[in-house]
Design an enzyme around this catalytic site. Structure first.
Site, mmCIF file in Angstrom:
data_model
loop_
_atom_site.group_PDB
_atom_site.id
_atom_site.type_symbol
_atom_site.label_atom_id
_atom_site.label_comp_id
_atom_site.label_asym_id
_atom_site.label_seq_id
_atom_site.Cartn_x
_atom_site.Cartn_y
_atom_site.Cartn_z
ATOM 1 C CB SER A 1 -0.883 0.010 1.254
ATOM 2 O OG SER A 1 -1.499 1.271 1.434
ATOM 3 C CE1 TYR B 1 -3.941 -2.195 5.423
ATOM 4 C CE2 TYR B 1 -3.111 -0.144 4.493
ATOM 5 C CZ TYR B 1 -3.657 -1.406 4.326
ATOM 6 O OH TYR B 1 -3.931 -1.870 3.055
#
Length: 258
Positions: free
Chosen positions: A148, A161
């Site tokens: 990501s 995250y």
């Protein structure tokens, strides 16, 4: 031009988190290139539906499905035992499964942040290690980790995250160097906002959506198939001299500046 450089005929790919969104698009992409698929997901019903849809769409290819939770180490080991039962080694591993709980850093419980690490990072590391003997049965094989942009720069997905995705990028670089002599290429992709079920919530807020678009030079949200195309390329013989790389699939987000 050798057309086989752009084909995966005779190769077997394992894709985790393959029942929806980016994972399903990756499964379709790889089967479209000629690969046989082994797919993993937690939802039994969704998994069976996905397997049936893929089998119907690609009748000349083989697709098998296993319900498993990649955050559980016993399940991870069972996945690789299952792979051995269904294939002669492994050509491709795509670590796509992931999850998140978005909160301020001080509000995570220990179980929450450790759970995100297990699902996003530790599962990918362990599956890479467990798959290593199967991948080395072939002269050339590939691992692609779905990361990501949050592992590269700050976004509003929460610190945990971001930490897991940053760890995935460094894992990709290190394994690429360590396993090059074993004939295993290791790469990753880093998506920005992609139109999936998981992103439908935040993107349904018009003000938030406008902010996202304002920071994206291409002025639109990405599609799962666009991530899958990058993953597919990194699995193909055509990318045989590419390893340790991260391809951002982000509409220019990381390059925006001011």
């Amino acid at each position: 031009m050798n057309p086989q450089r752009w084909r995966l005929d005779g190769q077997t790919a394992l894709v985790t988190g393959a029942t929806a969104g980016i994972g399903l698009a990756i499964a379709r992409e790889l089967m479209g290139f000629g690969a046989d698929l082994l797919i993993v997901g937690r939802d039994v019903d969704a998994l069976e539906t996905t397997r049936d849809e893929l089998a119907d769409s690609f009748p000349d290819r083989s697709v098998h499905a296993l319900s498993a939770d990649v955050s559980d180490d016993q399940d991870r080991q069972e996945i690789l035992d299952w792979v051995e039962d269904h294939s002669d080694g492994l050509n491709i591993l795509v670590n796509n499964a992931g999850g998140n709980v978005t909160k301020p850093a001080t509000e995570y419980s220990e179980d929450e942040w450790r759970g995100i690490f297990e699902t996003n990072l530790f599962s990918a590391f362990e599956l890479c290690r467990y798959a290593h003997p199967l991948l080395t049965r072939h002269a050339s094989s590939a691992i692609v980790n779905v990361g990501s942009v949050s592992g590269i720069t700050h976004v509003r997905s929460g610190v945990v995250y971001g930490m897991t995705k940053a760890g995935m990028q460094q894992m990709t670089r290190n394994l690429a160097c360590e396993w090059a002599e074993d004939g295993i290429r290791v790469n990753s992709v880093a998506p920005w906002y992609i139109r999936t079920r998981r992103t439908s919530g935040p993107l349904s807020d018009p003000d938030y959506y406008d902010e996202v678009i304002a920071r994206t030079p291409m002025r639109r949200i990405g599609e799962p198939e666009e991530v899958a195309a990058a993953v597919g390329f990194l699995c193909l013989p055509a990318s045989s001299y590419v390893t340790g790389e991260c391809i951002a699939v982000d509409g220019g987000f990381l390059r925006y500046g001011f």
